[in-house]
Design an enzyme around this catalytic site. Structure first.
Site, PDB file in Angstrom:
ATOM      1  N   ASP A   1       0.904  -1.327   0.082  1.00 52.79           N
ATOM      2  CA  ASP A   1       0.024   0.158   0.063  1.00 52.79           C
ATOM      3  C   ASP A   1       0.695   1.186   0.028  1.00 52.79           C
ATOM      4  OD1 ASP A   1      -2.514  -1.366   0.173  1.00 52.79           O
ATOM      5  OD2 ASP A   1      -2.306  -1.606   2.350  1.00 52.79           O
TER       6      ASP A   1
ATOM      7  N   HIS B   1      28.059   9.679  -5.099  1.00 54.64           N
ATOM      8  CA  HIS B   1      26.385   9.826  -4.657  1.00 54.64           C
ATOM      9  C   HIS B   1      26.175   8.984  -3.425  1.00 54.64           C
ATOM     10  CE1 HIS B   1      24.607  11.499  -8.587  1.00 54.64           C
ATOM     11  NE2 HIS B   1      25.589  12.402  -8.108  1.00 54.64           N
TER      12      HIS B   1
ATOM     13  N   ASP C   1      26.189  17.482  -0.703  1.00 57.70           N
ATOM     14  CA  ASP C   1      25.952  17.383  -1.983  1.00 57.70           C
ATOM     15  C   ASP C   1      24.455  17.411  -1.788  1.00 57.70           C
ATOM     16  OD1 ASP C   1      24.900  17.558  -4.733  1.00 57.70           O
ATOM     17  OD2 ASP C   1      26.634  16.253  -5.315  1.00 57.70           O
TER      18      ASP C   1
ATOM     19  N   ASP D   1      20.977  22.423  -6.666  1.00 55.21           N
ATOM     20  CA  ASP D   1      22.030  21.139  -6.766  1.00 55.21           C
ATOM     21  C   ASP D   1      23.297  21.639  -6.308  1.00 55.21           C
ATOM     22  OD1 ASP D   1      23.287  18.997  -7.105  1.00 55.21           O
ATOM     23  OD2 ASP D   1      23.386  18.854  -9.058  1.00 55.21           O
TER      24      ASP D   1
ATOM     25  N   HIS E   1      34.190  12.145 -12.692  1.00 58.92           N
ATOM     26  CA  HIS E   1      32.791  12.838 -13.194  1.00 58.92           C
ATOM     27  C   HIS E   1      33.052  13.980 -14.037  1.00 58.92           C
ATOM     28  CE1 HIS E   1      32.428  16.140 -10.218  1.00 58.92           C
ATOM     29  NE2 HIS E   1      33.010  15.193  -9.283  1.00 58.92           N
TER      30      HIS E   1
ATOM     31  N   HIS F   1      26.438  19.914 -15.431  1.00 57.71           N
ATOM     32  CA  HIS F   1      25.202  19.455 -16.203  1.00 57.71           C
ATOM     33  C   HIS F   1      24.235  20.733 -16.319  1.00 57.71           C
ATOM     34  CE1 HIS F   1      23.421  18.839 -12.443  1.00 57.71           C
ATOM     35  NE2 HIS F   1      24.256  18.383 -11.968  1.00 57.71           N
TER      36      HIS F   1
ATOM     37  N   HIS G   1      19.501  16.579 -13.292  1.00 60.88           N
ATOM     38  CA  HIS G   1      20.453  16.561 -14.463  1.00 60.88           C
ATOM     39  C   HIS G   1      19.232  16.671 -15.541  1.00 60.88           C
ATOM     40  CE1 HIS G   1      23.593  13.549 -12.442  1.00 60.88           C
ATOM     41  NE2 HIS G   1      23.689  14.994 -11.754  1.00 60.88           N
TER      42      HIS G   1
ATOM     43  N   GLU H   1      30.970  21.840 -11.032  1.00 61.19           N
ATOM     44  CA  GLU H   1      31.187  21.112  -9.994  1.00 61.19           C
ATOM     45  C   GLU H   1      32.411  20.299  -9.841  1.00 61.19           C
ATOM     46  OE1 GLU H   1      28.233  17.636  -9.529  1.00 61.19           O
ATOM     47  OE2 GLU H   1      27.056  18.661 -10.900  1.00 61.19           O
TER      48      GLU H   1
ATOM     49  N   TYR I   1      38.892  13.377  -5.392  1.00 67.84           N
ATOM     50  CA  TYR I   1      38.458  12.192  -4.466  1.00 67.84           C
ATOM     51  C   TYR I   1      39.565  11.431  -4.317  1.00 67.84           C
ATOM     52  CZ  TYR I   1      34.356  14.508  -6.334  1.00 67.84           C
ATOM     53  OH  TYR I   1      33.225  15.241  -6.735  1.00 67.84           O
TER      54      TYR I   1
ATOM     55  N   ARG J   1      34.105  18.635  -3.247  1.00 67.98           N
ATOM     56  CA  ARG J   1      33.416  18.855  -4.460  1.00 67.98           C
ATOM     57  C   ARG J   1      32.855  20.058  -4.095  1.00 67.98           C
ATOM     58  NH1 ARG J   1      30.930  14.413  -5.606  1.00 67.98           N
ATOM     59  NH2 ARG J   1      28.847  14.661  -4.506  1.00 67.98           N
TER      60      ARG J   1
ATOM     61  N   GLU K   1      30.180  22.940  -5.604  1.00 66.04           N
ATOM     62  CA  GLU K   1      29.150  22.845  -6.677  1.00 66.04           C
ATOM     63  C   GLU K   1      28.204  24.189  -6.696  1.00 66.04           C
ATOM     64  OE1 GLU K   1      26.481  19.429  -6.931  1.00 66.04           O
ATOM     65  OE2 GLU K   1      25.934  20.107  -9.036  1.00 66.04           O
TER      66      GLU K   1
END
Ligand code: GLY
Ligand code: MN
Ligand code: MN
Length: 476
Positions: A41, A248, A265, A276, A350, A354, A361, A402, A406, A424, A426
């Site tokens: 449900d 991510h 992020d 973002d 990466h 974008h 994205h 961004e 790493y 990072r 961004e």
């Protein structure tokens, strides 16, 4: 309907789609499916597909939009009213009113609401879709329909299309190009979403304390999104220390430790539009020497790319600018960048950014056929022939910048003091005639971050945690 976009703007968007469709065609767009989260449900919170939001502002599930240029207006059924717009007829199939369903899941617009509030020239119950579409498909000279969005609705459509079910064209590809350049109203919402996201990052920064969990900061970020009428535009990333190696990484139960950095992020979605934003800062509020050195290289690369943005510039040019700054900066810190050493993808696996919009994205092509090639062959730039090139930016596009690094704990090619650091940075950028307009503004330089975290520490010492602005709320 949205309180931010007028009915006439939605109508104009639909007219643009109609204008791009050939006479005699039929375009069909299905809503996203509802997805069960657990059991039988409870669904994940429903988010309408961005194309349906773009074309109508309609947020309910189980719906189809149909753009009818078959010229059947007035003849499809005896009681239909004429659209009054030549051959273009915009049809919606929606969930009908149902007291039994609405007591659980809330009010529906219903058939009459789709016509009165969402601009449908004619609306039907979703249960009538097969019958009505079959009739329309018989007359259609071309079908624009892309399956794969919603298996249940796909089956209804392909059944109704019968022998016309193959070889269709994708209506969403047309809408994607429309969505790429934002209107003034969209830019205003996106600036607001950028502001809300930025406030959330400030709140998270001020609530960062060793011993707290990643989840605690996620809670702070999403509290700010919610109290400003929004939700998270994607699964919030709060990565303590080396958790940032996963690009991510979803916030979890790891503890924030002094000496580590935390990479956040996270973005808000306001009236459907995403921000973002990434910020990386030391849990203690003070950068170590190595963290500061590395951070300043990444920041310099981000600022250089942003400074170069203006109409006519391409992603490829920005990537080159960013890469030059990163490679030179890392070389000067003793990284063996280049042949036989570390490649760009070893440190930054990466892209630079974008498009941003209703989707995080966002849609719209990144490459297109060059105008020169198009002119040479005498064909339009949209037709495939010759080489695709990076498309030049246009005023009104919105994008993220961004860059990040790493660094594995175990890669011996990386100078020892920097191992395990993940960064990072961004921001969200609007392309204007005068260059970049940065929609997001959380503390970013080493000095800004240290001063902001000092301030938070002092407030906490004097007044306790409650004074730290978790109740920050932007006014309309
Ligand atoms: N937050 C997802 C991204 O930066 O692309
Ligand atoms: Mn991004
Ligand atoms: Mn991001």
């Amino acid at each position: 309907m949205s309180r931010y976009i007028t009915a006439s703007e939605y109508a104009a968007r639909r007219e643009r789609l109609f204008a791009a469709l050939p006479a005699g065609s039929l375009a069909i767009i299905c809503s996203n499916p509802e997805v069960l989260r657990n059991g039988s449900d409870n669904t994940f919170s429903y988010r309408a597909s961005s194309d349906i939001l773009y074309l109508t502002g309609f947020t309910e599930a189980n719906c189809m939009l149909v753009f009818d240029k078959t010229g059947l207006s007035g003849s499809a059924s005896s009681n239909e009213h004429s659209a009054g717009k030549g051959q273009n007829r915009f049809i919606m199939f929606v969930q009908p009113h149902s007291p039994a369903e609405e007591i659980w899941h809330g009010k529906r617009a219903g058939v009459s609401g789709a016509e009165s509030d969402f601009g449908a020239d004619r609306a039907y119950k979703i249960g009538s879709a097969k019958m009505v579409l079959s009739r329309l498909a018989k007359k259609a000279k071309a079908i624009y329909f892309k399956s794969g969005v919603n298996a249940k609705l796909d089956a209804i459509v392909t059944n109704a299309l019968a022998d016309k079910a193959t070889g269709q064209r994708d209506p969403l590809a047309i809408v994607a190009e429309q969505r790429l350049v934002k209107s003034a109203a969209e830019l205003a919402i996106m600036r607001r979403s950028g502001q809300v996201g930025s406030v959330a990052h400030r709140a998270a920064m001020s609530h960062c304390l060793a011993g707290r969990s990643e989840f605690a900061l996620k809670g702070v970020l999403e509290f700010v999104f919610a109290t400003n009428g929004g939700v998270a535009s994607y699964d919030t990333i709060v990565a303590a220390g080396v958790n940032g190696l996963c690009l991510h990484y979803p916030a979890g139960l790891s503890t924030l430790n002094n000496g580590d950095m935390v990479l956040i992020d996270a973005g808000s979605e306001i009236a459907g539009y995403a921000s973002d934003i990434s910020r990386t800062f030391p849990v203690s509020g003070r950068f170590t020497v190595a963290q500061k050195e590395l951070y300043e290289v990444v920041l310099a690369s981000q600022l250089a790319a942003i400074a170069a943005i203006k109409p006519g510039v391409t992603w490829g040019q920005l990537e080159k600018i960013c890469e030059d700054v990163l490679v030179n900066g890392l070389n000067s810190l003793g990284f063996p960048m280049g042949k036989g050493g570390l490649s760009m993808s070893d440190v930054m696996p990466h892209g630079l950014g974008h498009w941003l919009g209703l989707d995080v994205h966002d849609v719209g092509k990144y490459r297109q056929r060059s105008q020169v090639e198009a002119a040479k062959s005498g064909r339009s730039a949209g037709k495939k022939r010759g080489k695709d090139v990076d498309r030049p930016f246009l005023e009104g596009m919105v994008l993220t910048i961004e860059p990040g690094v790493y660094l594995s704990l175990t890669d011996k090619r990386i100078p020892e003091p920097y191992r395990g650091i993940c960064i990072r940075i961004e921001d969200n950028i609007e392309v204007t005639a005068n260059g970049a307009y940065v929609q997001t503004d959380a503390p970013k330089s080493v000095q800004e971050i240290e001063e902001f975290m000092d301030y938070a520490r002092n407030v906490r010492a004097e007044c306790g945690d409650d004074a730290l602005g978790i109740h920050i709320k932007l006014e309309d």
